[in-house]
Design an enzyme around this catalytic site. Structure first.
Site, mmCIF file in Angstrom:
data_model
loop_
_atom_site.group_PDB
_atom_site.id
_atom_site.type_symbol
_atom_site.label_atom_id
_atom_site.label_comp_id
_atom_site.label_asym_id
_atom_site.label_seq_id
_atom_site.Cartn_x
_atom_site.Cartn_y
_atom_site.Cartn_z
ATOM 1 N N GLY A 240 0.817 -1.201 0.000
ATOM 2 C CA GLY A 240 0.000 0.000 0.000
ATOM 3 C C GLY A 240 0.850 1.249 0.000
ATOM 4 O O GLY A 240 1.942 1.258 0.579
ATOM 5 N N SER A 241 0.376 2.304 -0.652
ATOM 6 C CA SER A 241 1.087 3.582 -0.595
ATOM 7 C C SER A 241 0.881 4.215 0.775
ATOM 8 O O SER A 241 0.070 3.748 1.577
ATOM 9 C CB SER A 241 0.573 4.510 -1.687
ATOM 10 O OG SER A 241 0.913 3.996 -2.951
ATOM 11 N N GLY A 242 1.626 5.280 1.029
ATOM 12 C CA GLY A 242 1.509 5.982 2.302
ATOM 13 C C GLY A 242 2.713 5.747 3.205
ATOM 14 O O GLY A 242 2.786 6.296 4.304
ATOM 15 N N HIS A 243 3.666 4.913 2.733
ATOM 16 C CA HIS A 243 4.877 4.623 3.502
ATOM 17 C C HIS A 243 6.116 5.202 2.822
ATOM 18 O O HIS A 243 7.234 4.806 3.133
ATOM 19 C CB HIS A 243 5.062 3.117 3.669
ATOM 20 C CG HIS A 243 3.868 2.408 4.210
ATOM 21 N ND1 HIS A 243 3.361 2.682 5.456
ATOM 22 C CD2 HIS A 243 3.063 1.446 3.673
ATOM 23 C CE1 HIS A 243 2.296 1.914 5.675
ATOM 24 N NE2 HIS A 243 2.096 1.160 4.603
ATOM 25 N N LYS B 196 6.001 -7.381 2.756
ATOM 26 C CA LYS B 196 5.743 -7.154 4.180
ATOM 27 C C LYS B 196 4.545 -8.033 4.586
ATOM 28 O O LYS B 196 3.571 -8.163 3.835
ATOM 29 C CB LYS B 196 5.419 -5.682 4.455
ATOM 30 C CG LYS B 196 6.546 -4.727 4.033
ATOM 31 C CD LYS B 196 6.383 -3.299 4.545
ATOM 32 C CE LYS B 196 5.142 -2.563 4.074
ATOM 33 N NZ LYS B 196 4.969 -2.487 2.611
ATOM 34 N N ASP C 17 -1.328 -8.122 1.189
ATOM 35 C CA ASP C 17 -0.112 -8.195 0.386
ATOM 36 C C ASP C 17 0.283 -9.647 0.136
ATOM 37 O O ASP C 17 0.642 -10.032 -0.980
ATOM 38 C CB ASP C 17 1.052 -7.471 1.093
ATOM 39 C CG ASP C 17 0.859 -5.957 1.129
ATOM 40 O OD1 ASP C 17 0.075 -5.437 0.321
ATOM 41 O OD2 ASP C 17 1.494 -5.305 1.968
ATOM 42 N N HIS D 117 0.268 1.606 9.864
ATOM 43 C CA HIS D 117 -1.016 2.079 9.336
ATOM 44 C C HIS D 117 -1.847 2.680 10.456
ATOM 45 O O HIS D 117 -3.049 2.857 10.319
ATOM 46 C CB HIS D 117 -1.802 0.919 8.716
ATOM 47 C CG HIS D 117 -1.022 0.110 7.739
ATOM 48 N ND1 HIS D 117 -0.265 -0.968 8.122
ATOM 49 C CD2 HIS D 117 -0.863 0.242 6.407
ATOM 50 C CE1 HIS D 117 0.329 -1.474 7.050
ATOM 51 N NE2 HIS D 117 -0.015 -0.766 6.006
#
Lengths: 334, 334
Positions: free
Chosen positions: A53-56, A104, A109, A215
């Site tokens: 996921g994006s945001g990291h 991860k 995922d 998250h």
């Protein structure tokens, strides 16, 4: 919620477009489906594929380039990428010596990378990253979560793959680095997902979330904020215990890499203060810090907070940590 | 206020101690008085000395090393360093070919660097950075403020000094880069000085401060938050007007460096979105982006927000931008 954005549905497209332009000397960005590759793929090396996921950011797109990843597949914010992204990226890369997935350990995922793995013809293996010692099982996870130790795995395995290491060796080294990494994070604030428009969790002005996930998932406990030395001491206790449980010795004859990772909104000056606090405690146990990394490497959108990762080094890991790396957001060996 | 700290009076000491340990291969940190130098000073090159209040990290300490600064003197948070720091650092460096001070144009910094300059025996010159096009005169300034353009001046002049450029040439190049840089910032939140314990200014959930300074100083106006494209359009209008006022042409035959600088709490993904928004508008005017930089390079403690800097390039500036740099927080030329 105040953020720099236009239509929230275009966020990832616009952000990746900016990333593509800013780093066009190093990466190629495909916008439909989303994937990022090195500008020039070498099909003869083991292809290192990550994503999530994006945001990291800068994880994982910012670690594509010489000595690190070949491909990253970004999902929407905090949402797994889908198999079509991985398959399209691998198809255009035509790997001749196998694919190593670095994933991860989050259920979405794991599932999506597994599906992609089943659908490609290349030989492949997967490293599941689960360095977070905070909790076993959580919101999106069976087993432990993968957090900032991912950067260390990607750097070290990236070096071996660049050197011509085969799939088996890269997989073995990645598994070792993952096992040798232990992390724990603390949040001072929540993060805010743009599409949600509000904070992921509530936390008072006097509390911290000890053991938070990247998250905003709950950690071990909600506590009163205390002085940094005392917070770091508790974080290191969790890490020490984890090494003990893994039967890995941390003592005067071990060497470690100390990573102080910011989640975004914690100033660099505070991250260095945390490094100093960690150093004092490691010195008390006579554990030598042989390598270090301080900065925002595995973030949680706009969260304030930080994690500590300790990676137990050996000659092989040290050698591959030190080699040249040239990516948008990690560079050395100048 | 939630921050990672122990006694607030020890903040800088502890943070610099962590910085020293994390980057001991590149820098030497002196803790009384505070100054940071390269691990190995070359007394035969022009000595580049910068500094200013802390809270803008990685500026300036993070830019010490090969191809950039020799010395940085950090003051307490948002407080000018004092002449004794600069003098002690220069004394121990024994420069044989002059000292170039790179000073952001804030009254306290200007006064203290002037006092130090008068008290050293070496030949010396000063570049005053004033790239902020937002306002003329403000809380701590007579004339315009120095902001993120500082990083570009330090990189480019650092390269020439490394190449053996003399004091006169380094000064001339620095003045040119400063003149060729124009910046403007926008804040979404205030910052919080640890010793104050509360936000520097109040801002509502729906407002932005347009033209904010890097200490939270007021900008041009308080506005409602809008979509990023529209904010960036207004920011670029200020920059275009500034280039016009300076009589510097920005058009299809000019090349620019586009720096999107985060103040700390704005996620990297949003900074890339701002890069994309800027790119679209520059494309509309057919202004080529020849170089780019995106990240937290000149911060304002924990402020959310970002600035845009455009630097008009020529062959000389481009050449010195591209050379190898090896500092804790800026590295390339691998």
């Amino acid at each position: 919620m105040k953020k720099f954005l236009n239509d929230v549905d275009d966020f990832l497209h616009e952000s990746l477009s900016g990333f593509a332009e800013a780093h066009k000397d190093i990466v190629h960005v495909n916008l439909d489906p989303f994937y990022v590759t090195r500008k020039k793929i070498n099909p003869n090396k083991v292809l290192l594929v990550s994503g999530g996921g994006s945001g990291h950011e800068p994880l994982h797109t910012g670690y594509i380039g010489q000595g690190m990843l070949d491909i990253a597949c970004p999902g929407h914010i905090f949402t797994s990428p889908t198999p079509d992204q991985m398959i399209a990226a691998i198809d255009c890369s035509q790997p001749k010596n196998g694919v190593l997935f670095i994933v991860k350990n989050y259920s979405g995922d794991v599932m999506n990378f597994e599906m992609a793995a089943e659908m490609i013809s290349s030989e492949h293996k997967t490293i599941l990253i689960n360095d977070d010692a905070a909790v076993i099982n959580s919101s999106y996870t069976e087993g432990r979560r993968g957090v900032a130790g991912t950067v260390i795995v990607e750097k070290v395995v990236g070096s071996l793959a660049e050197d011509g290491g085969d799939l088996e060796s890269c997989h073995r080294l990645g598994e070792k680095v993952n096992r040798n990494c232990s992390s724990i994070g603390v949040a001072l604030t929540s993060c805010t997902i743009p599409a949600a428009g509000k904070t992921t969790f509530d936390i008072s002005e006097s509390d911290i979330e000890f053991g938070v996930g990247i998250h905003g998932e709950p950690g071990r406990k909600r506590e009163k904020i205390r002085d940094a030395d005392s917070i770091v001491e508790d974080m290191l206790q969790v890490i020490y215990k984890d090494f003990e449980d893994k039967n890995l010795a941390l003592n005067a004859s071990s060497e470690v890499l100390l990573l102080i990772n910011g989640f975004t909104s914690t100033p660099l000056s505070e991250l260095y203060l945390l490094f100093n606090a960690s150093k004092k405690l490691l010195n008390n146990k006579q554990i030598p810090i042989a390598r270090s990394l301080v900065g925002n490497y595995t973030t949680a959108l706009d969260m304030a907070g930080a994690s500590i990762t300790i990676c137990l080094l050996d000659d092989e890991i040290k050698k591959h940590w030190d080699t040249r790396v040239l990516t948008p957001n990690l560079r050395w060996g100048v």
